[in-house]
Design a protein around this motif. Structure first.
Motif, PDB file in Angstrom:
ATOM      1  N   GLU A 227       0.835  -1.202   0.000  1.00 18.89           N
ATOM      2  CA  GLU A 227       0.000   0.000   0.000  1.00 18.89           C
ATOM      3  C   GLU A 227       0.868   1.250   0.000  1.00 18.89           C
ATOM      4  N   ALA A 228       1.900   1.275   0.846  1.00 15.92           N
ATOM      5  CA  ALA A 228       2.782   2.435   0.927  1.00 15.92           C
ATOM      6  C   ALA A 228       3.534   2.646  -0.386  1.00 15.92           C
ATOM      7  N   TRP A 229       3.956   1.558  -1.004  1.00 19.97           N
ATOM      8  CA  TRP A 229       4.662   1.606  -2.290  1.00 19.97           C
ATOM      9  C   TRP A 229       3.749   2.175  -3.369  1.00 19.97           C
ATOM     10  N   THR A 230       2.515   1.738  -3.387  1.00 22.76           N
ATOM     11  CA  THR A 230       1.541   2.231  -4.361  1.00 22.76           C
ATOM     12  C   THR A 230       1.279   3.721  -4.147  1.00 22.76           C
ATOM     13  N   GLU A 231       1.185   4.135  -2.892  1.00 25.37           N
ATOM     14  CA  GLU A 231       0.966   5.548  -2.582  1.00 25.37           C
ATOM     15  C   GLU A 231       2.185   6.392  -2.942  1.00 25.37           C
ATOM     16  N   ALA A 232       3.375   5.863  -2.723  1.00 21.11           N
ATOM     17  CA  ALA A 232       4.586   6.608  -3.059  1.00 21.11           C
ATOM     18  C   ALA A 232       4.667   6.876  -4.557  1.00 21.11           C
ATOM     19  N   TYR A 233       4.154   5.955  -5.342  1.00 18.61           N
ATOM     20  CA  TYR A 233       4.181   6.118  -6.803  1.00 18.61           C
ATOM     21  C   TYR A 233       3.046   7.013  -7.284  1.00 18.61           C
ATOM     22  N   PHE A 234       1.814   6.727  -6.877  1.00 15.72           N
ATOM     23  CA  PHE A 234       0.643   7.430  -7.404  1.00 15.72           C
ATOM     24  C   PHE A 234       0.322   8.718  -6.644  1.00 15.72           C
ATOM     25  N   GLY A 235       0.732   8.799  -5.404  1.00 21.76           N
ATOM     26  CA  GLY A 235       0.350   9.942  -4.587  1.00 21.76           C
ATOM     27  C   GLY A 235      -0.979   9.699  -3.899  1.00 21.76           C
ATOM     28  N   ASP A 236      -2.034   9.636  -4.672  1.00 20.70           N
ATOM     29  CA  ASP A 236      -3.378   9.393  -4.138  1.00 20.70           C
ATOM     30  C   ASP A 236      -4.041   8.302  -4.980  1.00 20.70           C
TER      31      ASP A 236
END
Length: 303
Positions: A227-236
């Protein structure tokens, strides 16, 4: 290492140099070459020496060379100094820093730098070829069955689920971007300020979420770290973004497991490729059988 004809590279012609083995690499020999003469500028490069027959693993060395150059243009890859197809060698600049290990991604700063590098690659020049894990999985599986290589007896039990994943991802197709497609931890080089990306052996234009899911799979991210990795890439990220990354992590595990089984049957390296492939297959099987599997399919389709 002594058998490598490094002196036939134009970039090393007439130079004196030292050669140091670099760790890692299951289909290549990688060495660091540093000049020892007084010629300016000094040389510090890495030479990737590949095998003569990449056919079973569907490796395109010309595409690897050209995509490595494109990654350098994007600002996240090492510069290409020389490519010798006849010698099966690719010479690139040495990148100072350390190769990440799985545990490094638990550091928020490292995770952020790594995601920034991946975004930069994806926003850079398109690669010269495409990568599709569904096509590659089909090709690898055909090779295994045609040649009678060992395969877990339950591998085909998930064939229908695999088709469902393919249909779900295709229901809301996304534009492809230049992807490394093999971003295990060791292919991230961190100098403390910036992360660089190396090894474009399996590179090609692909769904960005496969890149993210592949790293989550290869580095054995927990659900929280994914989840954190996905957020780091997409932002939101949207629910569809999150579900797509998790499904693409499944694609990575199920597809690349076959790479391990082919290597187990054919490689001369002293490495347990069977266990490597089995670990990924078992990870994929656990996701197929998880109660959340149908929900992930639905969230991707609903987009």
């Amino acid at each position: 290492m002594a058998d490598l004809p490094l002196d036939r590279l134009a970039v090393l012609a007439g130079r004196s140099f030292t050669v140091t083995d670099l760790p890692g690499g299951l289909t290549n020999v990688n060495v660091r070459v540093q000049s020892t003469d007084e010629v300016d500028p000094p040389l510090d490069l890495v030479v990737r020496c590949s095998g003569n027959d990449p056919g079973l693993l569907d490796i395109d060395r010309d595409a690897e060379h050209r995509n490595t150059a494109a990654a350098a243009e994007a600002g996240v890859g090492a510069p290409v100094l020389e490519y010798r197809e006849d010698l099966h060698m690719l010479a690139i600049g040495f990148l100072p820093g350390h190769a990440l290990v799985d545990a490094d991604f638990s550091d928020t700063d490292v995770l952020t730098r790594a995601a920034t590098a991946v975004r930069a690659l994806h926003e850079g020049p398109r690669f010269v070829n495409d990568f599709d894990m569904f096509a590659r999985q089909a090709g690898y599986l055909a090779t295994i069955k045609e040649r009678g290589y060992r395969l877990p007896s339950s591998y085909d039990a998930y064939a229908e689920d695999w088709t469902e994943v393919q249909l779900a991802l295709a229901a809301q197709p996304r534009p492809t971007v230049p992807c490394n497609n093999d971003l295990l931890a060791a292919n991230f080089i961190d100098d403390g300020t910036k992360v660089w990306l190396i090894d474009y052996e399996y590179s090609g234009n692909n769904d960005a979420c496969f890149e993210l899911g592949n790293t989550a799979n290869e580095c054995q991210f927990s659900a929280e770290l994914t989840e954190a990795w996905t957020e780091a890439y997409f932002g939101d990220p949207t629910p569809a973004d999150r579900a797509r990354v998790r499904l693409q992590a499944l694609c990575s595990a199920y597809g690349w497991s076959l790479w391990g089984f082919i290597q187990s049957a054919t490689s001369d390296l002293d490495f347990d490729f069977w266990s490597w492939g089995l670990e990924r297959f078992e990870r994929a099987a656990a996701t197929f059988e998880d109660p959340s599997f149908d929900r992930l399919l639905g969230e991707v389709v609903d987009g």
